[in-house]
Write a protein that holds these residues in place. Structure first.
Motif, PDB file in Angstrom:
ATOM      1  N   LEU A 250       5.920   3.062  -3.525  1.00  0.00           N
ATOM      2  CA  LEU A 250       6.681   2.217  -4.450  1.00  0.00           C
ATOM      3  C   LEU A 250       5.950   0.904  -4.696  1.00  0.00           C
ATOM      4  CD1 LEU A 250       9.352   1.901  -6.060  1.00  0.00           C
ATOM      5  CD2 LEU A 250      10.300   0.760  -4.043  1.00  0.00           C
TER       6      LEU A 250
ATOM      7  N   TYR B 282      15.148   8.719  -4.579  1.00  0.00           N
ATOM      8  CA  TYR B 282      13.956   9.088  -5.353  1.00  0.00           C
ATOM      9  C   TYR B 282      14.096  10.538  -5.817  1.00  0.00           C
ATOM     10  CZ  TYR B 282      11.707   5.106  -2.956  1.00  0.00           C
ATOM     11  OH  TYR B 282      11.383   3.868  -2.453  1.00  0.00           O
TER      12      TYR B 282
ATOM     13  N   THR C 102       0.823  -1.213   0.000  1.00  0.00           N
ATOM     14  CA  THR C 102       0.000   0.000   0.000  1.00  0.00           C
ATOM     15  C   THR C 102       0.859   1.266   0.000  1.00  0.00           C
ATOM     16  OG1 THR C 102      -0.179  -0.332   2.379  1.00  0.00           O
ATOM     17  CG2 THR C 102      -2.091  -0.948   1.064  1.00  0.00           C
TER      18      THR C 102
ATOM     19  N   ARG D 258      -6.537  -0.090   3.746  1.00  0.00           N
ATOM     20  CA  ARG D 258      -5.847   0.626   2.664  1.00  0.00           C
ATOM     21  C   ARG D 258      -5.688  -0.251   1.419  1.00  0.00           C
ATOM     22  NH1 ARG D 258      -0.619   3.757   4.152  1.00  0.00           N
ATOM     23  NH2 ARG D 258      -1.171   4.663   2.153  1.00  0.00           N
TER      24      ARG D 258
ATOM     25  N   SER E 283      11.940  -2.267   1.687  1.00  0.00           N
ATOM     26  CA  SER E 283      12.555  -1.888   2.960  1.00  0.00           C
ATOM     27  C   SER E 283      11.576  -1.069   3.791  1.00  0.00           C
ATOM     28  CB  SER E 283      13.853  -1.118   2.724  1.00  0.00           C
ATOM     29  OG  SER E 283      13.614   0.024   1.939  1.00  0.00           O
TER      30      SER E 283
END
Ligand code: NAP
Length: 276
Positions: A12, A143, A9, A38, A74
């Motif tokens: 990524l 990112y 959820t 979710r 992670s």
């Protein structure tokens, strides 16, 4: 083949599942979530959803029952010691449940040599290697979200992108590109044993290129200028990690260049909303 994605959820995880469903039958994809509410969009899609909370180790082996390939995204916990422990719970449970292959989202270009005692990603990789499981490491670049702290909207308003002095160079890419690359690995057999991907931009970009991309995106003049007065804790962090090294791994997985800088920064520039 049954592929379970943890953190399904999250930002990524959601993108990876979206991409993976374009390549594999839905029956092979399982969303691992800690919050079932979710996950409604997955149940609505007919996807199997399993409860996976890294903090509830006793439930993990059952959740991984029958899974052949597990992607451990992670943990987002703030404390690295907790993250490492959570990852170790997932590794142990994978082994117990007979998972064939564990894939782990690590961080690109970690330090060489002895593992620093607080390096959660290298320590997690080490724990996976020691587990005897087949594994693949997807070492993700920063990112592209990092640009949000560089003051892009102020730069557009003032005509100057102001950063601290130094040879800053970046391999950051979008989550979307990382998700596409990861889905490509998962879809093509679920990952090659002992393969380590460095998922970064193929060529580094710098603040001059960022100012140019901002100018092109907004149609306003933006130049880059350094100033020793410019301080933000992010630069201390960036100075401690390798943001500059690049690899063609992601480009190869995508079968195309990574998303260009101008398009990558678009979501972070208010005045660019809606512009082509
Ligand atoms: P995100 O949107 O915060 O998603 C994190 C996911 O981890 C969420 O689905 C969250 O579940 C799940 N999670 C957190 N604690 C958990 C637990 N105890 N048990 C099971 N699931 C748990 O982060 P993201 O953008 O997808 O990024 C994925 C990971 O990349 C992060 O967790 C972090 O380790 C790492 N990261 C990388 C960068 C980079 O620049 N490369 C930057 C930031 C983070 P809920 O949906 O229930 O909250």
């Amino acid at each position: 083949m049954k592929i379970l994605i943890t953190g399904a959820t999250g930002q990524l995880g959601s993108l990876i599942i979206e991409q993976l469903l374009q390549k594999r039958p839905a029956g092979q994809v399982i969303a691992g979530v800690r919050n079932q509410e979710r996950a409604k969009r997955y149940t609505d899609q007919g996807l199997e959803v399993r409860f996976v909370d890294y903090d509830q180790p006793e439930s993990l082996a059952a959740a991984f029952n029958g899974i052949t390939h597990l992607l451990l995204i992670s943990s987002s916990h703030k404390d690295d010691q907790v993250r490492l422990l959570q990852h170790k719970f997932v590794i142990q449970a994978s082994k117990q449940a007979g998972v064939q292959h564990l894939l782990y989202t690590s961080f690109a270009f970690p330090p060489q040599g002895p593992i620093p005692p607080n390096h959660v990603h290298l320590l997690s990789e080490q724990a996976i290697m020691e587990s005897g499981l087949e594994y693949t490491f997807l070492r993700n670049a920063l990112y592209m979200d990092v640009v949000a702290v560089f003051g892009l909207n102020e730069a557009v308003a003032g005509g100057e992108l102001i950063t601290p002095p130094g040879e800053w160079s970046f391999n950051a890419v979008t989550r979307q590109d990382l998700a596409c690359g990861t889905a490509a690995v998962l879809a093509s057999g679920g990952g090659q044993h002992k393969r380590i991907y460095e998922l970064t931009a193929s060529r580094p970009w710098n603040f001059t290129a960022l100012a140019e991309a901002l100018a092109e995106l907004t149609g306003k003049q933006v130049v880059h200028r350094t100033s020793a007065e410019c301080k933000h804790f992010i630069y201390d962090f960036l100075g401690r990690i390798d943001t500059a090294s690049t690899s063609a791994d992601l480009e190869h997985l995508l079968g195309r260049p990574v998303t260009g800088l101008k398009d990558s920064i678009r979501p972070f520039v208010q005045s660019a909303a809606g512009k082509k």
